[in-house]
Design an enzyme around this catalytic site. Structure first.
Site, short mmCIF file in Angstrom:
data_model
loop_
_atom_site.label_atom_id
_atom_site.label_comp_id
_atom_site.label_asym_id
_atom_site.label_seq_id
_atom_site.Cartn_x
_atom_site.Cartn_y
_atom_site.Cartn_z
N GLU A 159 38.28 40.39 38.53
CA GLU A 159 37.90 41.32 39.59
C GLU A 159 38.85 41.06 40.76
O GLU A 159 38.67 40.14 41.54
CB GLU A 159 36.44 41.13 39.99
CG GLU A 159 35.44 41.45 38.90
CD GLU A 159 35.26 42.95 38.68
OE1 GLU A 159 35.82 43.72 39.49
OE2 GLU A 159 34.58 43.33 37.72
N ILE A 160 39.88 41.88 40.85
CA ILE A 160 41.03 41.60 41.70
C ILE A 160 40.72 41.85 43.17
O ILE A 160 40.27 42.94 43.55
CB ILE A 160 42.23 42.45 41.26
CG1 ILE A 160 42.63 42.11 39.82
CG2 ILE A 160 43.42 42.26 42.20
CD1 ILE A 160 43.60 43.09 39.20
#
Length: 811
Positions: free
Chosen positions: A519-520
């Site tokens: 989850e950038i």
């Protein structure tokens, strides 16, 4: 005992049900009307390689015509020709309004325009026989008043609160903490639903439309000030769908023998092809036995950085090949498949919608799902295209809730209009079936499915009740290697909140692929390119991985693991040149007990297969473990001591006054307990009851000795139960709030302890190994049992069984 409380003063309580109804406020969409224009046939006399979206072009291989946009809204242009065509719609300045540049002749370009805009529709034949194509050109008008969308942090102090929040069918993000989840509220109706359910929240971004506009201005300024960046591609701004397609094509052309194009099996809902590339030496020898790393982006349309990171990894490998010794070895030893845009329909709508200012129902900038029309979608929302219909961004399926393994359980909505709608059935969507077919046929060792946002590195299981796999220690350790470089939290997915139907859950439990979901970043879905892509990928400020290597170094750890025999299985032996060795199995995959269908468990046919084509002599065939993780067993350990004896929790004299704010500045009472050394307490269960839920409502928060909340129960019902996992020995304080107030129906409580669950190992499964000759005739069949990290030598398996069969036939 003293402690420093860290309890929020917010309350989390939800009591509303799910209606599945969609309320459209202040917006209408016209019925599509195609532009009637006799000049919509493009004809070319020769093919020529060019960038069709670079601007107006002349000469061989190109034809065009002009048209005026009759409405403000959507323009869609499509062609279906033989050979390799590209398509672009340009404005009077020559700038791209919409474009498509896939590997073949099927192209569909989508964009947004203002009424009266002079447009050039341009087709380019890059390769193939000369000829003509007909352009299907459509304009659709979008009317309505803009709504304001906001990003809020909702307080969810326990798992039950998270489940209740999920039941509201709001737009939940993947950003959260143990006591909160970020939610996008699209218009006043969403905010009212949250407030009526009793949830409190803090506003993080008051106007996502304004924020998006500011981010796009920042992107333009950054691109104007920088000709290149430190990214492997040098990219300075977000790609559009045609950019991805054109660059994939360019990488194939520039790297013969090292890169090959792939087009996944099924067209999307709107008829687009899904493209990717494969990278390795001797790349056209597809069944070479090398372990496979599958790297993907953009399951969710609005999560633009996810595709960028996948695409940059392709450049990373190709730039490093021949210049970096380690990457050169990894490219030679592994096969990497890059699919940067899994959901091209949704992505192109989201990416192109930045020219509009409409949010809320018609917040196409924030579209998450694909373009499916569910069987249960009401008739009034079934007409119109994906980018222009009366349901707006709400229509579609969440692809990351549609994978068949564990499908249909918690964390996936049953409502067609929800952002987390699971789809009508497991694998109902062509996009998820595309990835299913790819993983099932390639023996994928490792998998990355990039998302935004939360600074998390997630792994299975998506649901806590599933239990940790036998390979949890190996899995967790690999995640730790990656997160040492990007600073993300390395956790199982359920620690954020329970979800089912996710990509990596099916790929791991069914196919044995060790998948992760990064989850950038920690800002929003597609913040400024400089921060979300450049800084996160390279490990620069303000990214959590600043100075640690960033996602570039994290992905390298996964590439190393792909090559490492500890992470896949190997079958070795000898086979004649031109013969093939295949491993396969057919089985039934089970969903979760399906919410909304009485807990029914659906079983569907599933299969796995992988092939090695022999060049003669000794072979080394990388496969996944023969025993699927879903049946292999669960991780655990034997207890080292008995659990601590149970105890009653003392209730202080008197009754505290009402405290509906759950504020430590208001009335409350406390009780304490101690977890002692010398016991093996894998779980501590606190249980609270009282006489009647109709006249009393008690809420309980558990603090450790440092004053941090480690558990809570505030469901509005009884019994209230708090479970602490692997609690640390020490003193704990329970803070008790009288939520109902004014009653004397007092609570009672107890704490009990449980040992760990022992490790469970089931009987192993076998691959069916088949050997076929050049003519496709089966020469040998046998079972092979092989574990991850194990090598099985089948010797000269084809000849051995062939001789045995001949001897048996002679009798």
């Amino acid at each position: 005992m003293s402690f420093v409380p860290a309890l929020s003063s917010r309350r989390a309580r939800a009591v509303v049900g799910l209606t599945g109804a969609l309320v459209v406020t202040g917006a209408l969409v016209t019925v599509p009307s195609a532009v009637a224009d006799p000049t919509n046939v493009l004809s070319v006399g020769a093919a020529q390689s060019r960038d069709c979206a670079a601007g107006p072009a002349r000469g061989a291989g190109v034809d065009s015509y002009t048209v005026t946009a009759p409405t403000s809204g959507l323009v869609e242009a499509g062609i279906a020709g033989s050979g390799d065509w590209d398509l672009a719609v340009l404005d009077a300045a020559g700038d791209v309004v919409a474009a498509s540049a896939g590997f073949g002749g099927r192209e569909k370009a989508t964009g947004f325009v203002d009424a009266g805009t002079e447009l050039t529709v341009q087709g380019c034949l890059l390769s193939g026989r000369p000829g003509e194509v007909t352009v299907d050109l459509t304009f659709l008008e979008i009317l309505g008043e803009p709504e304001t969308s906001q990003l809020v942090t909702v307080e969810t102090p326990d798992r039950k609160a998270k489940e209740r929040l999920q039941a509201l069918d709001l737009d939940l993000t993947e950003h959260g903490t143990p006591t909160s989840i970020d939610v996008v509220l699209h218009g006043e109706a969403d905010a009212e639903a949250l407030e009526e359910a009793g949830f409190d929240y803090d506003v993080e971004i008051a106007d996502l439309g304004a924020q998006s506009a500011a981010d796009r201005r920042a992107d333009a300024q950054f691109a104007a000030a920088n000709e290149t960046t430190g990214l492997p591609s040098g990219r300075t701004e977000y790609r559009r769908l045609a950019d991805y397609e054109a660059e994939l094509k360019q990488l194939v052309a520039a790297n013969p023998g090292l890169v090959r194009p792939i087009t996944l099996e099924e067209l999307t809902v709107e008829g687009r092809e899904v493209h990717g590339i494969e990278i390795t030496t001797d790349v056209d020898r597809v069944h070479d036995g090398k372990p496979v790393f599958l790297h993907m982006g953009l399951h969710h349309a609005r999560e633009w950085p996810s595709g960028e990171h996948a695409m940059e990894w392709a450049y990373e490998l190709l730039d490093g090949y021949g210049s970096d010794a380690e990457i050169t070895d990894l490219v030679e030893e592994t096969r990497t498949i890059i699919v940067p845009v899994v959901n091209p329909d949704g992505f192109t709508i989201s990416r192109e919608a930045t020219t509009t200012d409409t949010f809320g129902t018609f917040s196409y900038d924030n579209k998450r799902k694909n373009c499916a029309i569910s069987a249960v979608t009401p008739a009034q929302f079934r007409t119109g295209t994906c980018a222009a219909n009366n349901a707006g961004r709400y229509r579609g399926t969440d692809l990351n809730r549609n994978y068949g393994g564990l499908w249909g359980g918690p964390g996936a909505s049953t409502s067609w209009s929800s952002d987390t709608y699971r789809g009508d059935e497991p694998f109902s969507e062509p996009e998820s079936r595309n990835i299913q077919a790819l993983v099932a046929s390639r023996s994928v060792t490792t998998l990355i499915t990039n998302h935004t946002y939360s600074n998390l590195w997630l792994r299975p299981p998506g649901v806590a009740a599933t239990g940790a796999p036998l390979e949890e220690p190996l899995y967790k350790a690999l995640g730790a290697k990656a997160t040492a470089h990007n600073g993300y939290a390395n956790i199982p997915s359920y620690e954020l909140y329970d979800t089912t139907g996710g990509t990596e859950d099916w790929a791991f439990w069914t196919a044995g692929s060790m998948g992760f979901t990064p989850e950038i970043g920690d800002e929003n879905f597609h913040p400024a390119f400089e921060r979300a892509v450049v800084a996160e990928y390279l490990g620069l400020e303000p990214a959590a991985g600043a100075g640690l290597g960033g996602n570039r170094a994290a992905y390298l750890e996964i590439q190393r693991a792909t090559a490492d025999p500890a992470y896949h299985s190997r079958i070795v032996g000898t086979a004649p040149a031109g013969w093939s060795i295949e491993v396969s199995k057919q089985f039934l995959t089970s969903t979760s007990p399906v919410v909304g269908r009485g807990g029914e468990v659906i079983q569907f046919e599933d299969s796995l297969s992988s092939r090695y084509d022999s060049t003669g002599g000794r072979f080394d065939f990388a496969v996944n473990p023969s025993t699927r993780p879903i049946v292999a067993g669960r991780d655990g350990r034997e207890p080292t001591a008995p659990p601590q004896p149970p105890a009653t929790l003392a209730n202080p004299a008197g009754t505290p006054g009402e405290n509906r704010a759950l504020s430590l500045s208001g009335p409350y009472e406390t009780t304490t307990f101690t977890i002692e050394e010398g016991y093996d307490n894998a779980f501590a269960d606190l249980r609270f009851t009282w006489g009647s839920a109709a006249v009393a409502d008690w809420d309980f928060y558990v603090f450790d000795a440092d004053g941090d909340v480690v558990g809570s129960a505030a469901t509005g019902a009884q019994p209230e139960v708090v479970t602490l996992r692997d609690p640390v020995p020490g003193d704990y304080t329970v803070v008790v709030f009288n939520y109902a107030g004014g009653v004397n129906d007092d609570w009672s409580g107890s704490v009990s302890y449980r040992n760990p669950t022992p490790r469970v190992v089931n009987e192993p499964e076998a691959w069916t190994l088949t050997c076929t000759d050049q003519r496709g005739e089966v020469k040998a069949v046998r079972d092979v049992v092989v574990a991850r990290g194990e090598t099985v030598d089948v010797a000269n398996v084809c000849a051995a069984q062939s001789r045995a069969s001949k001897a048996a036939s002679r009798g």
